[in-house]
Design a protein around this motif. Structure first.
Motif, PDB file in Angstrom:
ATOM      1  N   THR A   3      -0.372  44.450  92.126  1.00  0.00           N
ATOM      2  CA  THR A   3      -0.665  45.724  92.789  1.00  0.00           C
ATOM      3  C   THR A   3       0.109  46.842  92.105  1.00  0.00           C
ATOM      4  O   THR A   3       1.305  46.688  91.827  1.00  0.00           O
ATOM      5  CB  THR A   3      -0.230  45.660  94.273  1.00  0.00           C
ATOM      6  N   CYS A   4      -0.552  47.975  91.838  1.00  0.00           N
ATOM      7  CA  CYS A   4       0.135  49.116  91.217  1.00  0.00           C
ATOM      8  C   CYS A   4       1.124  49.702  92.220  1.00  0.00           C
ATOM      9  O   CYS A   4       0.743  50.063  93.327  1.00  0.00           O
ATOM     10  CB  CYS A   4      -0.876  50.175  90.791  1.00  0.00           C
ATOM     11  N   GLU A   5       2.404  49.798  91.822  1.00  0.00           N
ATOM     12  CA  GLU A   5       3.419  50.295  92.760  1.00  0.00           C
ATOM     13  C   GLU A   5       3.254  51.788  93.042  1.00  0.00           C
ATOM     14  O   GLU A   5       3.808  52.298  94.005  1.00  0.00           O
ATOM     15  CB  GLU A   5       4.826  50.002  92.224  1.00  0.00           C
ATOM     16  N   ILE A   6       2.456  52.483  92.218  1.00  0.00           N
ATOM     17  CA  ILE A   6       2.246  53.924  92.427  1.00  0.00           C
ATOM     18  C   ILE A   6       1.069  54.159  93.378  1.00  0.00           C
ATOM     19  O   ILE A   6       1.191  54.875  94.363  1.00  0.00           O
ATOM     20  CB  ILE A   6       1.973  54.657  91.085  1.00  0.00           C
ATOM     21  N   CYS A   7      -0.100  53.539  93.073  1.00  0.00           N
ATOM     22  CA  CYS A   7      -1.320  53.894  93.814  1.00  0.00           C
ATOM     23  C   CYS A   7      -1.933  52.713  94.568  1.00  0.00           C
ATOM     24  O   CYS A   7      -2.979  52.856  95.203  1.00  0.00           O
ATOM     25  CB  CYS A   7      -2.349  54.511  92.873  1.00  0.00           C
ATOM     26  N   GLN A   8      -1.313  51.523  94.457  1.00  0.00           N
ATOM     27  CA  GLN A   8      -1.750  50.318  95.168  1.00  0.00           C
ATOM     28  C   GLN A   8      -3.098  49.758  94.692  1.00  0.00           C
ATOM     29  O   GLN A   8      -3.697  48.925  95.372  1.00  0.00           O
ATOM     30  CB  GLN A   8      -1.800  50.555  96.699  1.00  0.00           C
ATOM     31  N   GLU A  32      -1.930  48.565  82.224  1.00  0.00           N
ATOM     32  CA  GLU A  32      -2.349  49.933  82.544  1.00  0.00           C
ATOM     33  C   GLU A  32      -3.161  49.897  83.818  1.00  0.00           C
ATOM     34  O   GLU A  32      -4.153  49.150  83.910  1.00  0.00           O
ATOM     35  CB  GLU A  32      -3.179  50.537  81.415  1.00  0.00           C
ATOM     36  N   CYS A  33      -2.719  50.674  84.824  1.00  0.00           N
ATOM     37  CA  CYS A  33      -3.471  50.763  86.071  1.00  0.00           C
ATOM     38  C   CYS A  33      -4.754  51.548  85.799  1.00  0.00           C
ATOM     39  O   CYS A  33      -4.694  52.664  85.283  1.00  0.00           O
ATOM     40  CB  CYS A  33      -2.640  51.468  87.136  1.00  0.00           C
ATOM     41  N   ASN A  34      -5.889  50.968  86.128  1.00  0.00           N
ATOM     42  CA  ASN A  34      -7.155  51.645  85.834  1.00  0.00           C
ATOM     43  C   ASN A  34      -7.480  52.751  86.828  1.00  0.00           C
ATOM     44  O   ASN A  34      -8.441  53.484  86.630  1.00  0.00           O
ATOM     45  CB  ASN A  34      -8.296  50.625  85.757  1.00  0.00           C
ATOM     46  N   SER A  35      -6.658  52.879  87.873  1.00  0.00           N
ATOM     47  CA  SER A  35      -6.882  53.962  88.832  1.00  0.00           C
ATOM     48  C   SER A  35      -5.982  55.173  88.531  1.00  0.00           C
ATOM     49  O   SER A  35      -6.478  56.244  88.229  1.00  0.00           O
ATOM     50  CB  SER A  35      -6.653  53.438  90.252  1.00  0.00           C
ATOM     51  N   CYS A  36      -4.637  55.004  88.595  1.00  0.00           N
ATOM     52  CA  CYS A  36      -3.753  56.169  88.362  1.00  0.00           C
ATOM     53  C   CYS A  36      -3.319  56.282  86.908  1.00  0.00           C
ATOM     54  O   CYS A  36      -2.644  57.243  86.537  1.00  0.00           O
ATOM     55  CB  CYS A  36      -2.546  56.132  89.293  1.00  0.00           C
ATOM     56  N   LYS A  37      -3.690  55.302  86.065  1.00  0.00           N
ATOM     57  CA  LYS A  37      -3.448  55.340  84.616  1.00  0.00           C
ATOM     58  C   LYS A  37      -1.972  55.234  84.230  1.00  0.00           C
ATOM     59  O   LYS A  37      -1.589  55.608  83.112  1.00  0.00           O
ATOM     60  CB  LYS A  37      -4.065  56.608  83.985  1.00  0.00           C
TER      61      LYS A  37
HETATM   62 ZN   LIG Z   1      -1.970  52.954  89.857  1.00  0.00          ZN
END
Ligand SMILES: [Zn+2]
Length: 303
Positions: A3-8, A32-37
């Motif tokens: 899980t991305c710690e920034i945007c989940q 690389e998070c594909n949502s918040c990058k």
């Molecule tokens: Zn993210």
């Protein structure tokens, strides 16, 4: 990482990257998070100190100014605050969106040899405090101090906390922001100058990107992730300015040739015309907000 710690978000891409500054070719993996990058280094080495040898650039030679030059620097800054620019150094631009007085208590995180603190002291700033876990020892001078301390060990509070390309060297952005809210005075400001994945060079060249800089860069944000971090911790993101440089092009081109930064001579690797084009292109990229680094300005609410 699931899980991305920034945007989940749970959606990631994986990128293999080599150490290229010194050319050790040790290999690491980023997600690389594909949502918040945001970019996260998944396998930081246990002994990171090994990747900051004594010829690492932030420990370069310290240049002190004689009293006469110091006075000229003071006058130059005074003139700047009245709107008169006499060959202003680049840090005047960094400071101009901030609400500073000569008595503002200023911290520089990852200050290296303290050159910026010294320059700010010539401008007349009176309370200057540097922190860097990789300096050899504490250095307490009349004009400024440097403490061999990790960011998370700081207990004093500040009116301005600056990260000049040090934020990306810290392991956990959430914990950094959590700590910032504790050590910022009410109405206090944060300046974070950092590489960003908004850069066109990252999108086009991926693992060859000069500022990926594995394994020293543990976390690289995007303008989206910085907005999320500010919102999450009640810090208003009041200004974002792209300040990328020509090095995003020549550094990346150098790495694609398989050459390390250390020991390479840029003037020999590229023609004068190529280097001039890189500088022009960097200005253009900054205007288009596709440069590979930016300055983020946050403010904490007044009490
Ligand atoms: Zn993210």
């Amino acid at each position: 990482m699931t899980t991305c710690e920034i945007c989940q978000s749970n959606d990631f891409s994986s990128i293999e990257a080599k150490e290229r500054m010194f050319g050790t070719s040790d290999t690491f993996t980023y997600a690389e998070c594909n949502s918040c990058k945001s970019l996260f280094l998944l396998d930081p080495p246990a002994d990171l100190g090994k990747y900051y040898p004594s010829n690492y650039y932030s420990f370069g030679e310290f240049n002190s100014s004689n009293p006469f030059l110091g006075l000229l620097k003071k006058l130059r800054y005074k003139a700047f605050t009245y709107g008169i620019s006499i060959s202003p150094p680049v840090y005047f631009d960094w400071l101009s969106p901030l609400k500073l007085t000569k008595n503002s208590k200023i911290a520089d995180i990852g200050c290296g040899n303290g050159q910026l603190l010294a320059e700010l002291s010539y401008c007349g700033f009176k309370s200057l405090h540097g922190y860097d876990p990789f300096v050899e020892e504490n250095y307490i001078a009349k004009r400024f101090s440097i403490r061999k301390k990790d960011f998370f060990e700081i207990e004093e509070t500040y009116d301005l906390i600056m990260f000049h390309h040090s934020f990306e060297h810290l392991p956990n952005a959430i914990e950094v922001f959590e700590n910032l809210t504790k050590i910022l005075n009410p109405g206090g400001e944060v300046l974070i100058r950092v590489p960003v994945t908004d850069g066109q060079v990252w999108k086009e060249e991926k693992e060859y990107w000069f500022q990926l800089d594995a394994p020293r860069h543990l976390f690289i944000p995007n303008t989206k992730s910085m907005q999320i971090l500010g919102d999450k911790f009640g810090l208003e993101l009041f200004n974002t300015t792209f300040d990328s440089m020509d090095s995003q092009f020549w550094g990346t081109a150098l790495y694609k040739k398989g050459k390390p930064l250390m020991g390479s001579n840029i003037e020999e690797e590229f023609s004068k015309e190529e280097l001039a084009d890189f500088r022009k292109k960097a200005n253009h990229y900054n205007k288009e907000k596709i440069g590979d680094q930016a300055c983020f300005y946050f403010r904490k609410k007044e009490a």
